[in-house]
Each structure stands twice: as C-alpha cells, then as structure tokens.
Design an enzyme around this catalytic site. Sequence first.
Site, PDB file in Angstrom:
ATOM      1  CD  GLU A  12     117.231 -38.753  -5.967  1.00  0.00           C
ATOM      2  OE1 GLU A  12     118.695 -38.651  -5.716  1.00  0.00           O
ATOM      3  OE2 GLU A  12     116.614 -38.248  -4.691  1.00  0.00           O
ATOM      4  CB  THR A  16     105.294  -1.006   7.255  1.00  0.00           C
ATOM      5  OG1 THR A  16     106.608  -0.590   6.862  1.00  0.00           O
ATOM      6  CG2 THR A  16     104.429  -1.939   5.747  1.00  0.00           C
TER       7      THR A  16
END
Length: 347
Positions: A57, A200
């Site tokens: 705004e 991983t």
Amino acid sequence: MRFSAAEQAAMRRALELAATPGVPLGPNPRVGCVLLDATGRTLAEGHHRGAGTPHAEADALARAGDRARGATAVVTLEPCNHTGRTGPCAQALVAAGVRRVVFAQPDPNPEAAGGAATLRAAGVEVEAGLLAAESGLLNRFWAFGLTHGRPFVTWKFAASLDGRSAAADGTSRWVSSRAARLDTHRLRALCDVMLVGTNTVEVDDPLLTVRDEDDRPLAHQPLRAVMGERDLAPGRRAFNEDAASVHLRTRDPEKALAELAALDRQHVFLEGGPTLAAAFLRAALVDEIVAYVAPMLLGSGRAAVGDLGIPTIAQAFRPQVTDVTVLDGLDGEQPNVRLTLTPAEGA
C-alpha cells in the site's frame, strides 16, 4: 454489485504483483496493491519486496502522490494495523484520503490484524473477500508458519513401479523421465529451501539448484540446506557459488526445521534419500508428498523410503491423494505419473 469489474481486474493484477519472482516467501506475506480512480482506471501499483521494504500500500501510495485522494485501494491482504519496520498501512491509507478499500483476505497475523476496523472507524468504505482463495494460496506457506512455528515440508521422490529409487548397483540416473525432472524444477522454484542429507551430497554430489529446460540456473534460487553431522569432502557442488548454502549439523528433523525457521524460511522441498525421508515421516513433519512414478520394474535396489517402524498392514501410512497427473513423455520416453498426497490427520 459488491465488487466492480474494475476492482476484480485490479485484484487479479495485485495478485500478479504480489507473486513477482524473487520476492521472499517470508518472514512477511507477499502483498500487491492497485489504486483506482473514480472511473476505475489504474492510478498506481505497488507490491511488497521483503522485510524492511515499503509495504504494498505504501509503495502504491508513494507512486500515486496526491492522486490517491478519493481513490479505491485494491489489496491482496487486509492492510496492516501495527508499526514494525514500517508504519501501519491502514493509517497511511486514511492519511492519503483513500475513499474505499477492497481486500482479499483478513490478516491471520494477530499482531498486524485490525486494519479493516481502523479504516471503517475513519470513514473509509471497506469490502473484503474478493479472490480470497487465490490470496490464501499465494501466502499458504507464510500462514502455515504462523500457525505451526516451522516451515511447510514437501517431500518429493521418484520411484519405479515397485517403489525403488535406485537399482541394486546404486544407479539412479534416471529413474524419472525428463518431463518429470522439468516438473521437479518447477516445484523447486516455488520453495525457498532445498533440503538433502549429507549422504546424498557425498554420494551423488548434486547441484541442488533450480534450472530451466536448457539446464541453465534461474536468477532466484532457494537456499540449499544439507542436513547431517558428518563433515563433507571439499568441493561438493551443493556448496558452490551458484546459490546460498547451509550445513545443518543435526540428524533431528525438528532441530533442522527450527534452524531454517530462524533463517526466515517458509517452504522446505525435501529431496533427501530414504533415511532422511523416513526420519521426517516418523516425526510427522511431512506436510505434502509429491511422487513421480516411472513405468519400470527393478525388483531390487534402494527403496524410496527407509524403515518407518510399521509392523503390520493395518498400521500402514496412508496419505490422501489430492492430485494425479500424467506427464507426457519427451524425447520418446514413456509418460510418468505425478501423485500429490497429503498425510492424513493424525498419521
């Protein structure tokens, strides 16, 4: 009519502004604002760009200047009513002489809510509920964090028809099709954390970045988070300069999410191996599952998820299917199926 055609079009535009690429998912909500004149024409637009920057705004009001007097402000979220790094937007709208405010959804943050009441008390006409569902989806993960005090977790995996993520010799390139991999990158781009385990990174050495169909990195990248206590060999690609990275030296999913919440992260994309996935599932810290199923059988090899401590079929983990999509094959590949699931309440 409660909402004019111009206001409806302005709200759609405000939602587009709020979703501008590169705007953080938190710690503040993503908000867009469009100011309309008395004829319904756009005076100015604005959007929030992250903590410490002007709210949507205020951004729009600054662009409009004196033209904001008598305008209608169309905002994706109830104007805030508190003073933080910036002042309350409700008061700014009143001071600018805005005549009418239309917003999509109430602010779920109790510290910021109440702007609608402040506006009405000052004589501003206020209407709420325009495209509320769309606004809710835009800030779904921010609102989740407010309620749960941690990031939302999406666990993604790819598997064969018999639930294998890798063959017996450890090869996993590629279980999923190229179409599935491209879709994975699309979903990665919607998150602000990529999370895997140290194993991983050590074994597969992934980049953990979001890339386009030509394998080029996008401008805005999620944080790459590697979870685990052990040290990693130098030169791992997950710690290169392609994106920001962090090593979470813990095996505890709750602690890992707490560290990510402290970094103002809202949505974790969990792509770790079966052990890490099982740890999150057993801790009931998976909020969404995205599974890519490829039309192949391996018969042996690494399972997509590790031991869940389930001794009998009656206690099976049974997430609810929310979407089934067939991803057409590319380059002569067979289609893959993408399943989106939500853990059942209490699972």
